[in-house]
Design a protein around this motif. Structure first.
Motif, PDB file in Angstrom:
ATOM      1  N   LYS A  51      12.073   2.716  -6.562  1.00 27.92           N
ATOM      2  CA  LYS A  51      12.723   4.011  -6.750  1.00 27.92           C
ATOM      3  C   LYS A  51      13.822   4.291  -5.739  1.00 27.92           C
ATOM      4  O   LYS A  51      14.859   4.862  -6.083  1.00 27.92           O
ATOM      5  N   ILE A  52      13.610   3.930  -4.479  1.00 27.51           N
ATOM      6  CA  ILE A  52      14.533   4.409  -3.444  1.00 27.51           C
ATOM      7  C   ILE A  52      15.923   3.781  -3.520  1.00 27.51           C
ATOM      8  O   ILE A  52      16.899   4.575  -3.502  1.00 27.51           O
ATOM      9  N   PRO A  53      16.182   2.519  -3.668  1.00 27.57           N
ATOM     10  CA  PRO A  53      15.332   1.353  -3.444  1.00 27.57           C
ATOM     11  C   PRO A  53      15.335   0.966  -1.961  1.00 27.57           C
ATOM     12  O   PRO A  53      16.209   1.386  -1.202  1.00 27.57           O
ATOM     13  N   LEU A  54      14.367   0.129  -1.588  1.00 27.83           N
ATOM     14  CA  LEU A  54      14.244  -0.318  -0.206  1.00 27.83           C
ATOM     15  C   LEU A  54      14.669  -1.778  -0.066  1.00 27.83           C
ATOM     16  O   LEU A  54      14.545  -2.563  -0.999  1.00 27.83           O
ATOM     17  N   ASP A  55      15.141  -2.119   1.133  1.00 30.28           N
ATOM     18  CA  ASP A  55      15.503  -3.502   1.458  1.00 30.28           C
ATOM     19  C   ASP A  55      14.415  -4.195   2.275  1.00 30.28           C
ATOM     20  O   ASP A  55      14.324  -5.425   2.281  1.00 30.28           O
ATOM     21  N   VAL A  56      13.607  -3.403   2.997  1.00 34.14           N
ATOM     22  CA  VAL A  56      12.535  -3.935   3.844  1.00 34.14           C
ATOM     23  C   VAL A  56      11.374  -2.946   3.805  1.00 34.14           C
ATOM     24  O   VAL A  56      11.584  -1.726   3.765  1.00 34.14           O
ATOM     25  N   ILE A  57      10.142  -3.468   3.834  1.00 32.16           N
ATOM     26  CA  ILE A  57       8.934  -2.656   3.977  1.00 32.16           C
ATOM     27  C   ILE A  57       8.413  -2.834   5.396  1.00 32.16           C
ATOM     28  O   ILE A  57       8.297  -3.961   5.885  1.00 32.16           O
ATOM     29  N   GLN A  58       8.100  -1.724   6.062  1.00 29.70           N
ATOM     30  CA  GLN A  58       7.497  -1.786   7.394  1.00 29.70           C
ATOM     31  C   GLN A  58       6.138  -1.105   7.348  1.00 29.70           C
ATOM     32  O   GLN A  58       6.032   0.076   7.026  1.00 29.70           O
ATOM     33  N   LEU A  59       5.095  -1.859   7.653  1.00 37.90           N
ATOM     34  CA  LEU A  59       3.731  -1.338   7.655  1.00 37.90           C
ATOM     35  C   LEU A  59       3.351  -0.934   9.072  1.00 37.90           C
ATOM     36  O   LEU A  59       3.426  -1.744   9.986  1.00 37.90           O
ATOM     37  N   HIS A  60       2.919   0.298   9.230  1.00 40.72           N
ATOM     38  CA  HIS A  60       2.684   0.817  10.582  1.00 40.72           C
ATOM     39  C   HIS A  60       1.271   1.362  10.740  1.00 40.72           C
ATOM     40  O   HIS A  60       1.022   2.232  11.581  1.00 40.72           O
ATOM     41  N   GLY A  61       0.343   0.844   9.919  1.00 43.38           N
ATOM     42  CA  GLY A  61      -1.029   1.311  10.005  1.00 43.38           C
ATOM     43  C   GLY A  61      -1.979   0.198  10.411  1.00 43.38           C
ATOM     44  O   GLY A  61      -1.639  -0.647  11.245  1.00 43.38           O
ATOM     45  N   SER A  62      -3.147   0.184   9.796  1.00 40.93           N
ATOM     46  CA  SER A  62      -4.175  -0.803  10.137  1.00 40.93           C
ATOM     47  C   SER A  62      -4.261  -1.902   9.080  1.00 40.93           C
ATOM     48  O   SER A  62      -5.328  -2.484   8.852  1.00 40.93           O
ATOM     49  N   GLU A  63      -3.143  -2.199   8.434  1.00 40.17           N
ATOM     50  CA  GLU A  63      -3.116  -3.191   7.360  1.00 40.17           C
ATOM     51  C   GLU A  63      -3.513  -4.575   7.882  1.00 40.17           C
ATOM     52  O   GLU A  63      -3.100  -4.988   8.957  1.00 40.17           O
ATOM     53  N   THR A  64      -4.319  -5.268   7.084  1.00 39.59           N
ATOM     54  CA  THR A  64      -4.796  -6.602   7.440  1.00 39.59           C
ATOM     55  C   THR A  64      -3.890  -7.672   6.838  1.00 39.59           C
ATOM     56  O   THR A  64      -3.032  -7.378   5.989  1.00 39.59           O
ATOM     57  N   ASN A  65      -4.115  -8.926   7.241  1.00 37.56           N
ATOM     58  CA  ASN A  65      -3.368 -10.019   6.630  1.00 37.56           C
ATOM     59  C   ASN A  65      -3.609 -10.087   5.125  1.00 37.56           C
ATOM     60  O   ASN A  65      -2.686 -10.398   4.356  1.00 37.56           O
ATOM     61  N   SER A  66      -4.814  -9.785   4.695  1.00 31.85           N
ATOM     62  CA  SER A  66      -5.109  -9.776   3.253  1.00 31.85           C
ATOM     63  C   SER A  66      -4.282  -8.713   2.533  1.00 31.85           C
ATOM     64  O   SER A  66      -3.740  -8.953   1.445  1.00 31.85           O
ATOM     65  N   ASP A  67      -4.187  -7.534   3.136  1.00 34.76           N
ATOM     66  CA  ASP A  67      -3.378  -6.460   2.554  1.00 34.76           C
ATOM     67  C   ASP A  67      -1.917  -6.891   2.439  1.00 34.76           C
ATOM     68  O   ASP A  67      -1.247  -6.638   1.431  1.00 34.76           O
ATOM     69  N   ILE A  68      -1.432  -7.536   3.488  1.00 36.62           N
ATOM     70  CA  ILE A  68      -0.021  -7.953   3.516  1.00 36.62           C
ATOM     71  C   ILE A  68       0.239  -9.024   2.467  1.00 36.62           C
ATOM     72  O   ILE A  68       1.251  -8.982   1.746  1.00 36.62           O
ATOM     73  N   LEU A  69      -0.670  -9.975   2.346  1.00 33.82           N
ATOM     74  CA  LEU A  69      -0.506 -11.032   1.343  1.00 33.82           C
ATOM     75  C   LEU A  69      -0.502 -10.448  -0.064  1.00 33.82           C
ATOM     76  O   LEU A  69       0.280 -10.873  -0.929  1.00 33.82           O
ATOM     77  N   GLU A  70      -1.384  -9.492  -0.318  1.00 35.46           N
ATOM     78  CA  GLU A  70      -1.420  -8.836  -1.632  1.00 35.46           C
ATOM     79  C   GLU A  70      -0.081  -8.166  -1.923  1.00 35.46           C
ATOM     80  O   GLU A  70       0.475  -8.290  -3.023  1.00 35.46           O
ATOM     81  N   LEU A  71       0.451  -7.457  -0.929  1.00 40.58           N
ATOM     82  CA  LEU A  71       1.729  -6.762  -1.105  1.00 40.58           C
ATOM     83  C   LEU A  71       2.868  -7.752  -1.337  1.00 40.58           C
ATOM     84  O   LEU A  71       3.720  -7.549  -2.209  1.00 40.58           O
ATOM     85  N   LYS A  72       2.876  -8.828  -0.561  1.00 40.84           N
ATOM     86  CA  LYS A  72       3.951  -9.815  -0.674  1.00 40.84           C
ATOM     87  C   LYS A  72       4.002 -10.471  -2.052  1.00 40.84           C
ATOM     88  O   LYS A  72       5.057 -10.925  -2.496  1.00 40.84           O
ATOM     89  N   GLN A  73       2.876 -10.504  -2.721  1.00 44.41           N
ATOM     90  CA  GLN A  73       2.847 -11.055  -4.075  1.00 44.41           C
ATOM     91  C   GLN A  73       3.486 -10.110  -5.095  1.00 44.41           C
ATOM     92  O   GLN A  73       3.826 -10.526  -6.205  1.00 44.41           O
ATOM     93  N   MET A  74       3.683  -8.855  -4.688  1.00 44.54           N
ATOM     94  CA  MET A  74       4.160  -7.836  -5.633  1.00 44.54           C
ATOM     95  C   MET A  74       5.600  -7.403  -5.378  1.00 44.54           C
ATOM     96  O   MET A  74       6.153  -6.628  -6.161  1.00 44.54           O
ATOM     97  N   VAL A  75       6.194  -7.872  -4.292  1.00 49.32           N
ATOM     98  CA  VAL A  75       7.570  -7.490  -3.964  1.00 49.32           C
ATOM     99  C   VAL A  75       8.376  -8.741  -3.604  1.00 49.32           C
ATOM    100  O   VAL A  75       7.810  -9.794  -3.296  1.00 49.32           O
TER     101      VAL A  75
END
Length: 201
Positions: A75-99
């Motif tokens: 929507k925005i669109p974004l060029d980079v995602i920055q995660l600033h919480g307690s996200e794990t490597n599993s969370d990041i891998l899941e996200l990377k598969q979708m963007v």
């Protein structure tokens, strides 16, 4: 010369200032109500339209749902995602598969264990910070021998960027250090960009 990100833009004039100062990246703090720099995805969409085309937009998320992040990217669109919480490597891998854009993960550095976690992170980039957007500087001597490229944040100001770059940072990330009375200051933004690019401020 390093790249520079100016984070926490939330007013139309902040975008105007960025278009004048010309950082490499700007950051939107998305759906984080406790931050005075918070913007909604809808607000970020409108601000993004006014941003110069050669400045990349980073969306900063704190423990956000993956589907919300993916929606914001489109929507925005974004060029980079920055995660600033307690996200794990599993969370990041899941996200990377979708963007298809880079994913950065922020780490609050208090000691060597935090740097080990950052080194082992599967994100495309790691941001090493002293706090949570509250202008805290950590002990940069801990960075000696850190074995991967990194973004340095936490308490940076135009006059300290030269020393920040001496740590080996690839990108410096400033927010409160380019504000006056908690709002972005054009003169400080311009000085920070000049410093990051090796100029005299």
């Amino acid at each position: 010369m390093a790249l520079i990100k100016i984070c926490g833009l939330f007013r139309e004039c902040d975008i105007t200032y960025a278009n004048i100062a010309r950082p490499d990246y700007i950051g939107f703090i998305l759906n984080v109500p406790k931050s005075h720099r918070n913007v909604s995805i809808e607000q970020a969409c409108e601000l993004r339209k006014q941003l110069a085309g050669d400045i990349q937009a980073v969306g900063v998320f704190v423990n956000e749902k993956t589907d919300v992040i993916v929606d914001a990217v489109k929507k925005i669109p974004l060029d980079v995602i920055q995660l600033h919480g307690s996200e794990t490597n599993s969370d990041i891998l899941e996200l990377k598969q979708m963007v298809t854009i880079p994913v950065w993960k922020a780490f609050k550095v208090r000691g060597k264990n935090d740097l080990i976690a950052a080194y082992e992170c599967v994100a495309d980039g790691v941001l090493l910070d002293g706090g949570s957007g509250d202008g805290v500087v950590f002990d940069w001597s801990l960075l000696k021998g850190f074995g991967r490229p990194f973004i340095l944040a936490g308490g940076l100001r135009p006059e300290t960027i030269k020393d920040a770059l001496a740590t080996g940072a690839n990108i410096v990330d400033v927010s409160s250090g380019v504000e006056s009375d908690r709002i972005k200051d054009l003169a400080k933004m311009k000085a920070a960009v000049t410093a990051a690019r090796g100029g005299i401020i």
